[in-house]
Design a protein around this motif. Structure first.
Motif, PDB file in Angstrom:
ATOM      1  N   ILE A 151      -1.755   7.483   7.498  1.00 18.35           N
ATOM      2  CA  ILE A 151      -2.892   8.119   8.119  1.00 18.35           C
ATOM      3  C   ILE A 151      -3.055   9.267   7.053  1.00 18.35           C
ATOM      4  N   SER A 152      -2.286   9.959   6.715  1.00 23.79           N
ATOM      5  CA  SER A 152      -2.812  11.103   5.755  1.00 23.79           C
ATOM      6  C   SER A 152      -3.614  10.645   4.491  1.00 23.79           C
ATOM      7  N   ALA A 153      -3.341   9.383   3.815  1.00 27.92           N
ATOM      8  CA  ALA A 153      -3.797   8.707   2.802  1.00 27.92           C
ATOM      9  C   ALA A 153      -5.112   8.110   3.328  1.00 27.92           C
ATOM     10  N   GLY A 154      -5.526   8.047   4.828  1.00 27.42           N
ATOM     11  CA  GLY A 154      -6.713   7.433   4.857  1.00 27.42           C
ATOM     12  C   GLY A 154      -6.493   5.904   5.085  1.00 27.42           C
ATOM     13  N   ARG A 155      -5.171   5.523   5.296  1.00 29.22           N
ATOM     14  CA  ARG A 155      -5.215   4.145   5.196  1.00 29.22           C
ATOM     15  C   ARG A 155      -4.047   3.859   6.424  1.00 29.22           C
ATOM     16  N   GLY A 156      -4.313   4.506   7.417  1.00 31.66           N
ATOM     17  CA  GLY A 156      -3.705   4.274   8.718  1.00 31.66           C
ATOM     18  C   GLY A 156      -3.890   2.988   9.311  1.00 31.66           C
ATOM     19  N   PRO A 157      -2.979   2.209   9.771  1.00 31.17           N
ATOM     20  CA  PRO A 157      -3.086   0.774  10.189  1.00 31.17           C
ATOM     21  C   PRO A 157      -3.381   0.761  11.702  1.00 31.17           C
ATOM     22  N   ALA A 158      -4.074  -0.130  12.238  1.00 35.43           N
ATOM     23  CA  ALA A 158      -4.526  -0.276  13.776  1.00 35.43           C
ATOM     24  C   ALA A 158      -3.216  -1.049  14.424  1.00 35.43           C
ATOM     25  N   MET A 217       0.688  -1.368  -0.085  1.00 30.15           N
ATOM     26  CA  MET A 217      -0.042  -0.053   0.093  1.00 30.15           C
ATOM     27  C   MET A 217       1.038   1.296   0.012  1.00 30.15           C
ATOM     28  N   HIS A 218       2.249   0.968   0.249  1.00 25.30           N
ATOM     29  CA  HIS A 218       2.986   2.371   0.337  1.00 25.30           C
ATOM     30  C   HIS A 218       4.437   2.057  -0.116  1.00 25.30           C
ATOM     31  N   VAL A 219       5.226   3.022  -0.705  1.00 25.24           N
ATOM     32  CA  VAL A 219       6.411   2.790  -1.037  1.00 25.24           C
ATOM     33  C   VAL A 219       7.151   4.090  -0.497  1.00 25.24           C
ATOM     34  N   VAL A 275       6.482   6.528   7.435  1.00 21.19           N
ATOM     35  CA  VAL A 275       5.535   5.619   6.924  1.00 21.19           C
ATOM     36  C   VAL A 275       4.023   5.785   7.250  1.00 21.19           C
ATOM     37  N   GLU A 276       4.192   5.691   8.750  1.00 20.55           N
ATOM     38  CA  GLU A 276       2.760   5.800   9.427  1.00 20.55           C
ATOM     39  C   GLU A 276       2.031   7.198   9.210  1.00 20.55           C
ATOM     40  N   HIS A 277       2.855   8.023   9.302  1.00 17.46           N
ATOM     41  CA  HIS A 277       2.224   9.435   8.870  1.00 17.46           C
ATOM     42  C   HIS A 277       1.586   9.338   7.486  1.00 17.46           C
ATOM     43  N   ASP A 278       2.189   9.053   6.654  1.00 15.03           N
ATOM     44  CA  ASP A 278       1.947   8.978   5.108  1.00 15.03           C
ATOM     45  C   ASP A 278       0.573   7.941   4.940  1.00 15.03           C
TER      46      ASP A 278
END
Length: 317
Positions: free
Chosen positions: A109-116, A86-88, A104-107
């Protein structure tokens, strides 16, 4: 909880679903015939008023219902959909991988795909990262490395976990009941730390001194309170079967790395310059996603875990 309205199904998602299931499936017919079955507002009473970002209750409810309809276990439900990249992030070679964790985590979250939950190896389990990820609503999961003196390394004697730390009183109590005499805030390698020692606390005459320290008196180095407590909690958790089963899921990450190396030659770059290499990495990740989608569409089972040459010799012995 702040309930949000259920978003419409994206056009591209609907087109992909029609292509994969030309005659439809239970989930598609459920949406076509009944429309929105649940709303996030239906679950307001089950959630606290405050908290970090989380997966939509509607999504969890629908997945759970369909899981029972398809007679899938929790693990089968997880594997019922392909695992996609989902992210590179591309960096220069000397860059510390662990330093990219929060980026990576901030990116995401900003994209609406923040993991739990974020599964990582021991190199990413620094105290600061655990706490910062928790502040973002993300549970950073991985083995906390054993650090400290010879007691922790050798697994005998009095380690840091054997001492009772009172951050309010600025004291530490040893297993023999002695209280520390000094508590000093300091900086080590640019990070805040706390030095605690038992100077003039009777260490030389203590019968347990051989199990405690070879120095004249015992000293401890602590992280700030929130970090210290997070580390101690993780060390307790990782000694349980529940944690081991939970962390076993990370094998899929190693499988992704192996697939990138063997199927897409990820160890070598075809181009020079960071912008071109980043584009190459994005193309590589997209290629892996296509391979995995194709395997999912055709029902190709996951490959078995590779057995090393050394392990094969042990099995043959």
């Amino acid at each position: 909880m702040r309930p949000l309205p259920s978003p419409p199904v994206p056009v591209a998602t609907a087109a992909l679903a029609r292509a994969v299931f030309p005659v439809g499936c239970l989930a598609m017919r459920l949406r076509d015939e009944l429309g929105v079955v649940f709303t996030n507002a239906d679950f307001t009473g089950a959630y606290p008023r405050q908290g970090g970002p989380a997966l939509s209750p509607v999504t969890l409810a629908l997945v759970s219902v369909l899981q029972y309809a398809e007679r899938l276990t929790d693990r089968q439900a997880v594997h019922a959909a392909p695992h996609l990249i989902m992210h590179v992030v591309t960096t220069t070679a000397p860059t510390d991988d662990a330093a990219q964790t929060l980026r990576v985590e901030h990116d995401l979250i900003s994209a609406g795909r923040g993991p739990a939950e974020h599964l990582v190896d021991a190199g990413y389990m620094g105290a600061e990262l655990i706490v910062e990820a928790a502040h973002l609503g993300i549970d950073l999961v991985g083995p906390v490395p054993i650090v400290g003196g010879r007691q922790e390394r050798e697994g005998r004697g009095y380690g840091l976990g054997d001492f009772t730390i009172d951050f309010d009183a600025h004291t530490a109590t040893c297993p023999q009941g002695k209280t520390s005499t000094r508590w000093i805030d300091t900086i080590i390698d640019g990070h805040p730390r706390i030095h605690v020692d038992f100077y003039n606390a009777g260490c030389p005459a203590c019968p347990a001194k051989p199990d405690c320290t070879k120095a004249r008196y015992r000293g401890l180095t602590l992280h700030p309170r929130e970090q210290h407590e997070a580390l101690q909690q993780r060390r307790r958790e990782q000694d349980t079967d529940t944690w081991r089963k939970r962390y076993a899921t990370r094998a899929g990450v190693e499988g992704t790395i192996a697939q990138a190396v063997h199927a897409c030659d990820a160890r070598r770059s075809r181009y020079k310059g960071l912008p071109k290499v980043r584009l190459e990495h994005i193309l590589l990740a997209t290629a892996i996603n296509l391979i995995r989608l194709d395997a999912w569409w055709t029902g190709t089972p996951l490959g078995p875990t590779r057995t090393s040459h050394y392990a094969r010799l042990e099995l043959a012995a």
